[in-house]
Design a protein around this motif. Sequence first.
Motif, PDB file in Angstrom:
ATOM      1  N   LYS A   1       0.667  -0.989   0.445  1.00  0.00           N
ATOM      2  CA  LYS A   1      -0.250   0.506  -0.534  1.00  0.00           C
ATOM      3  C   LYS A   1       1.185   1.617   0.092  1.00  0.00           C
ATOM      4  CE  LYS A   1      -3.538   2.845   2.626  1.00  0.00           C
ATOM      5  NZ  LYS A   1      -4.279   2.214   3.896  1.00  0.00           N
ATOM      6  N   ILE A   2       1.067   2.052  -1.010  1.00  0.00           N
ATOM      7  CA  ILE A   2       1.595   3.001  -1.607  1.00  0.00           C
ATOM      8  C   ILE A   2       0.658   4.154  -2.086  1.00  0.00           C
ATOM      9  CG2 ILE A   2       4.029   4.301  -2.149  1.00  0.00           C
ATOM     10  CD1 ILE A   2       4.489   1.630  -3.112  1.00  0.00           C
ATOM     11  N   ASN A   3       0.276   4.986  -1.119  1.00  0.00           N
ATOM     12  CA  ASN A   3      -0.409   6.204  -0.823  1.00  0.00           C
ATOM     13  C   ASN A   3       0.443   7.312  -2.211  1.00  0.00           C
ATOM     14  OD1 ASN A   3      -2.129   5.239   0.230  1.00  0.00           O
ATOM     15  ND2 ASN A   3      -1.559   5.790   1.950  1.00  0.00           N
ATOM     16  N   ASN A   4      -0.385   8.037  -2.546  1.00  0.00           N
ATOM     17  CA  ASN A   4       0.188   8.926  -3.534  1.00  0.00           C
ATOM     18  C   ASN A   4       0.739  10.528  -2.384  1.00  0.00           C
ATOM     19  OD1 ASN A   4      -0.417   7.909  -6.017  1.00  0.00           O
ATOM     20  ND2 ASN A   4      -2.786   9.065  -6.260  1.00  0.00           N
ATOM     21  N   CYS A   5       1.549  10.397  -3.086  1.00  0.00           N
ATOM     22  CA  CYS A   5       1.826  11.409  -2.259  1.00  0.00           C
ATOM     23  C   CYS A   5       1.179  13.323  -2.533  1.00  0.00           C
ATOM     24  CB  CYS A   5       3.797  12.600  -2.540  1.00  0.00           C
ATOM     25  SG  CYS A   5       4.460  13.825  -1.730  1.00  0.00           S
ATOM     26  N   ILE A   6       1.536  13.684  -1.161  1.00  0.00           N
ATOM     27  CA  ILE A   6      -0.195  14.477  -0.870  1.00  0.00           C
ATOM     28  C   ILE A   6       0.434  16.311  -0.864  1.00  0.00           C
ATOM     29  CG2 ILE A   6      -2.017  13.453  -0.019  1.00  0.00           C
ATOM     30  CD1 ILE A   6      -1.703  14.672   2.724  1.00  0.00           C
ATOM     31  N   GLY A   7       2.091  16.309  -0.895  1.00  0.00           N
ATOM     32  CA  GLY A   7       2.248  17.746  -1.325  1.00  0.00           C
ATOM     33  C   GLY A   7       2.306  18.157  -0.300  1.00  0.00           C
ATOM     34  N   CYS A   8       2.235  17.568   1.293  1.00  0.00           N
ATOM     35  CA  CYS A   8       1.452  18.522   2.594  1.00  0.00           C
ATOM     36  C   CYS A   8       3.138  19.277   3.150  1.00  0.00           C
ATOM     37  CB  CYS A   8       1.214  18.021   3.555  1.00  0.00           C
ATOM     38  SG  CYS A   8       2.419  16.293   3.997  1.00  0.00           S
ATOM     39  N   PHE A   9       4.623  18.970   2.695  1.00  0.00           N
ATOM     40  CA  PHE A   9       5.653  19.065   3.434  1.00  0.00           C
ATOM     41  C   PHE A   9       6.220  18.975   4.236  1.00  0.00           C
ATOM     42  CE2 PHE A   9       5.166  21.917  -0.733  1.00  0.00           C
ATOM     43  CZ  PHE A   9       5.945  21.216  -1.810  1.00  0.00           C
ATOM     44  N   SER A  10       5.382  17.847   5.491  1.00  0.00           N
ATOM     45  CA  SER A  10       5.145  17.501   6.996  1.00  0.00           C
ATOM     46  C   SER A  10       7.107  17.203   6.774  1.00  0.00           C
ATOM     47  CB  SER A  10       3.950  16.943   7.158  1.00  0.00           C
ATOM     48  OG  SER A  10       2.960  17.711   7.281  1.00  0.00           O
TER      49      SER A  10
ATOM     50  N   THR B   1       8.945  20.209   7.092  1.00  0.00           N
ATOM     51  CA  THR B   1       9.124  21.069   8.353  1.00  0.00           C
ATOM     52  C   THR B   1       8.557  20.540  10.068  1.00  0.00           C
ATOM     53  OG1 THR B   1       7.111  20.982   7.615  1.00  0.00           O
ATOM     54  CG2 THR B   1       7.857  22.828   6.594  1.00  0.00           C
ATOM     55  N   LYS B   2       7.053  19.793   9.904  1.00  0.00           N
ATOM     56  CA  LYS B   2       6.867  19.130  11.290  1.00  0.00           C
ATOM     57  C   LYS B   2       7.408  17.600  11.153  1.00  0.00           C
ATOM     58  CE  LYS B   2       2.439  19.558  12.006  1.00  0.00           C
ATOM     59  NZ  LYS B   2       1.260  18.571  11.748  1.00  0.00           N
ATOM     60  N   THR B   3       8.410  16.995  10.526  1.00  0.00           N
ATOM     61  CA  THR B   3       8.636  15.718  11.077  1.00  0.00           C
ATOM     62  C   THR B   3       9.972  15.247  10.425  1.00  0.00           C
ATOM     63  OG1 THR B   3       7.178  14.800   9.034  1.00  0.00           O
ATOM     64  CG2 THR B   3       6.913  14.675  12.085  1.00  0.00           C
ATOM     65  N   PRO B   4      10.644  16.387   9.899  1.00  0.00           N
ATOM     66  CA  PRO B   4      11.791  16.180   9.139  1.00  0.00           C
ATOM     67  C   PRO B   4      12.782  14.524   8.419  1.00  0.00           C
ATOM     68  CG  PRO B   4      12.477  17.735  10.867  1.00  0.00           C
ATOM     69  CD  PRO B   4      11.297  17.145  11.500  1.00  0.00           C
ATOM     70  N   GLY B   5      12.341  14.620   8.068  1.00  0.00           N
ATOM     71  CA  GLY B   5      12.891  13.285   6.962  1.00  0.00           C
ATOM     72  C   GLY B   5      11.830  12.054   7.738  1.00  0.00           C
ATOM     73  N   VAL B   6      10.964  12.893   7.479  1.00  0.00           N
ATOM     74  CA  VAL B   6       9.704  11.372   8.133  1.00  0.00           C
ATOM     75  C   VAL B   6       7.888  11.396   6.872  1.00  0.00           C
ATOM     76  CG1 VAL B   6       8.495  10.045   9.287  1.00  0.00           C
ATOM     77  CG2 VAL B   6      10.300  10.816   9.978  1.00  0.00           C
ATOM     78  N   CYS B   7       7.534  10.888   6.392  1.00  0.00           N
ATOM     79  CA  CYS B   7       6.576  11.270   6.167  1.00  0.00           C
ATOM     80  C   CYS B   7       5.476  11.100   6.801  1.00  0.00           C
ATOM     81  CB  CYS B   7       6.151   9.679   4.278  1.00  0.00           C
ATOM     82  SG  CYS B   7       4.722  10.791   3.412  1.00  0.00           S
ATOM     83  N   ALA B   8       4.331  12.614   6.417  1.00  0.00           N
ATOM     84  CA  ALA B   8       3.052  11.473   7.537  1.00  0.00           C
ATOM     85  C   ALA B   8       2.247  11.230   6.935  1.00  0.00           C
ATOM     86  CB  ALA B   8       2.291  13.239   7.943  1.00  0.00           C
ATOM     87  N   LEU B   9       2.528  10.321   6.158  1.00  0.00           N
ATOM     88  CA  LEU B   9       1.286   9.289   5.454  1.00  0.00           C
ATOM     89  C   LEU B   9       1.510   8.020   5.984  1.00  0.00           C
ATOM     90  CD1 LEU B   9       0.785  10.115   1.817  1.00  0.00           C
ATOM     91  CD2 LEU B   9      -0.198  10.891   3.581  1.00  0.00           C
ATOM     92  N   LYS B  10       0.785   7.165   7.129  1.00  0.00           N
ATOM     93  CA  LYS B  10       1.261   5.790   7.554  1.00  0.00           C
ATOM     94  C   LYS B  10       0.621   4.833   6.590  1.00  0.00           C
ATOM     95  CE  LYS B  10       2.544   8.116  10.679  1.00  0.00           C
ATOM     96  NZ  LYS B  10       3.812   8.702  10.500  1.00  0.00           N
TER      97      LYS B  10
ATOM     98  N   PHE C   1       6.085   5.520  -5.993  1.00  0.00           N
ATOM     99  CA  PHE C   1       6.853   5.311  -5.214  1.00  0.00           C
ATOM    100  C   PHE C   1       8.274   6.496  -5.262  1.00  0.00           C
ATOM    101  CE2 PHE C   1      11.206   3.540  -4.449  1.00  0.00           C
ATOM    102  CZ  PHE C   1      11.351   2.834  -2.962  1.00  0.00           C
ATOM    103  N   ILE C   2       8.490   6.357  -6.637  1.00  0.00           N
ATOM    104  CA  ILE C   2       9.598   7.515  -6.452  1.00  0.00           C
ATOM    105  C   ILE C   2       9.468   8.789  -5.757  1.00  0.00           C
ATOM    106  CG2 ILE C   2      10.629   8.820  -8.102  1.00  0.00           C
ATOM    107  CD1 ILE C   2      10.744   6.857  -9.571  1.00  0.00           C
ATOM    108  N   GLU C   3       8.042   9.603  -6.035  1.00  0.00           N
ATOM    109  CA  GLU C   3       7.927  10.411  -5.482  1.00  0.00           C
ATOM    110  C   GLU C   3       7.704  10.655  -4.334  1.00  0.00           C
ATOM    111  OE1 GLU C   3       3.597  11.360  -7.524  1.00  0.00           O
ATOM    112  OE2 GLU C   3       4.469  12.432  -9.077  1.00  0.00           O
ATOM    113  N   ARG C   4       7.390   9.437  -3.403  1.00  0.00           N
ATOM    114  CA  ARG C   4       7.341   9.045  -2.215  1.00  0.00           C
ATOM    115  C   ARG C   4       8.260   9.419  -1.257  1.00  0.00           C
ATOM    116  NH1 ARG C   4       2.957   7.364   0.110  1.00  0.00           N
ATOM    117  NH2 ARG C   4       4.440   7.575   2.553  1.00  0.00           N
ATOM    118  N   THR C   5       9.738   8.782  -2.061  1.00  0.00           N
ATOM    119  CA  THR C   5      10.888   9.055  -1.904  1.00  0.00           C
ATOM    120  C   THR C   5      11.277  10.512  -0.886  1.00  0.00           C
ATOM    121  OG1 THR C   5      12.121   9.506  -3.457  1.00  0.00           O
ATOM    122  CG2 THR C   5      11.380   7.605  -2.547  1.00  0.00           C
ATOM    123  N   LEU C   6      10.469  11.940  -1.651  1.00  0.00           N
ATOM    124  CA  LEU C   6      11.078  12.960  -0.933  1.00  0.00           C
ATOM    125  C   LEU C   6      11.632  13.719   0.430  1.00  0.00           C
ATOM    126  CD1 LEU C   6      10.406  16.429  -2.009  1.00  0.00           C
ATOM    127  CD2 LEU C   6       8.211  16.484  -0.627  1.00  0.00           C
TER     128      LEU C   6
END
Length: 603
Positions: A293-302, A305-314, A349-354
């Motif tokens: 399960k790989i959700n699309n990047c939503i461009g929130c930039f968390s 900023t909020k969690t540097p280096g860690v995506c907000a999507l679970k 997948f590539i986009e979620r390596t942001l």
Amino acid sequence: MHTPSKSQQIFLYIAPFAPLAFFKVWVSLPRDTGSLFTAACGMLVCCLLALALAWRWDRPSYFDWAVTSYFLIIAILLTMWPETTGGILKRYADTGIYTCLFAASFLPPVLGFAPFTLHYARKSTPPNLWENPIFVKINRIMTFTWAGIFAICIVSSLYPSAVACAIVPLAIIIGIGIPFNIRFPDYYLKRLGLPTLAAMRAQSAGPAPEAQAAPAINCPAPVPDRHEQPARGNFDTDTSINYRKETAMKVLALNSSPRGERVSKTEMLLDALVQGMRDAGAEVETINLRQKKINNCIGCFSCWTKTPGVCALKDDMTGELFPKWLEADIAVYATPLYHYTVNASMKAFIERTLPVLEPFIKTVEGKSFHPMRHNPPKGVVLSVAGFTEPAVFNQLSQYVNFLFGKGLLAEIYRPAAEMLPWPESAETRESILEATVQAGREIVQSGSISAATLERITQPIGDFDSFAPMANVFWKTCIQEGVTPAEFEKRDLVPRPDSIKTFMMIMSRGFNPERAAQTKAVMQFDFSGEVEGSCHFEIENGQIRAKEGSAEKPNLIVESPFEIWMDVVTGKSNGQQLFMEQKFKASGDFSLLLRMNEMFGKK
């Protein structure tokens, strides 16, 4: 076999050279041939004793065998031609010694054996590096360098002077050979960005308890931990491969094909590539993105900023895939060609390596980029397409080269991949898969793929003149039956020919050579109705040849409306029943008509 003590090692090092030095001195004194024979036999006994001790304490070196063979040959020659051999020995004793050393260093790797320096290098190198390709390559270079030194000594010893025979060779060995032996390994390792031999020994001297309990791993090349550094572009880093200390190279193979193994050409080639990487000592984990399960990047930039280096999507990307991707030395991006680039799951997948990037903007030489938070793995891109032209991958190649930059180790593109499963492509398919396995080995061992290997992977397969018509009747049949390709295969359907040409192709592909091995016959078909014309098939020695037009002496002639016979070919109608209803006619050898289901059908 126990590890020899320090004194035993010193003895084994000296053992093959002491008899050579003694015999050289003995020959230089005024001795008769009988005395030379006695000395040669004595040295042979010493060598045999040294061989026995080597077997007991460790194992014999190439020098042990070479020097023993040297004295055995001298003893035989002195027995058969004492005067001639004695004269040659007195004049060319030094030449014989250096020839013996040259043979021990040059011949083994030429004949496919390990370089002679490996025997000595293993005494001071951790066992987990012994099969390391870089360790072996260093020793191969050193071996041939020593062979060159001994060759120069041979030439020098041919000149009749003490300087040329003794001083020059010793000066080369002491002044060039020994310093080269000491300095070259570390020099070569530093060029690759790897730790020195002393550092490796220090790392292996005191492992943690868990590491002591674990079996040794044959790693392709031990190298320093990654360090943070900014990169040009998204993943544009230097071309050297980064490996972790005391571990094998880690490879994460990402398969974005939505199909399973029976129908996925992407997976077919990826499996071969992974096999080669494992053969070369890499640890490879293959992940099918269709199962994640790989959700699309939503461009929130968390993640900036909020969690540097860690995506907000679970999801699986945050919890599993991104950490594994960061830990890998190489990531293989295997994707079918969708709209001339990667498919949606790979793009997601590539986009979620942001999170690997920092938000800050830097500019160098007029180019803007985000600095790296971590060094990403090097990239290998593999893709397949149905079209036969290599140019269909141009957009994908441009994309991945821009994305990965210098971090892109290799691109593997296989056009005409739909022909890979065809029975008539079996020989070419095996060659392509073997080359893909070799590509995997080369990537792990050298960080690239040779031009010859890539040429084999992309070699022509089949011909478009047959592929396009077959593909078209396949798709027409799927449309007529209202099925997907997977459903088509599951129902064992047969593409419905729409012309005499495609009928000849379908019959040829459905021919069963094993069941028709004893058959020699000519079968002719005369069609009327929507498609008119004739063709015939020549069957002999398990082979079939399709030809348009009538045959001179056919054994069987089938006369039928084209649509009626296509119903028979595709299993829509029963051939025997249609014959009894006189929907078609047959003349000649009726046994061939009765055996048609046996000689033709799905393999």
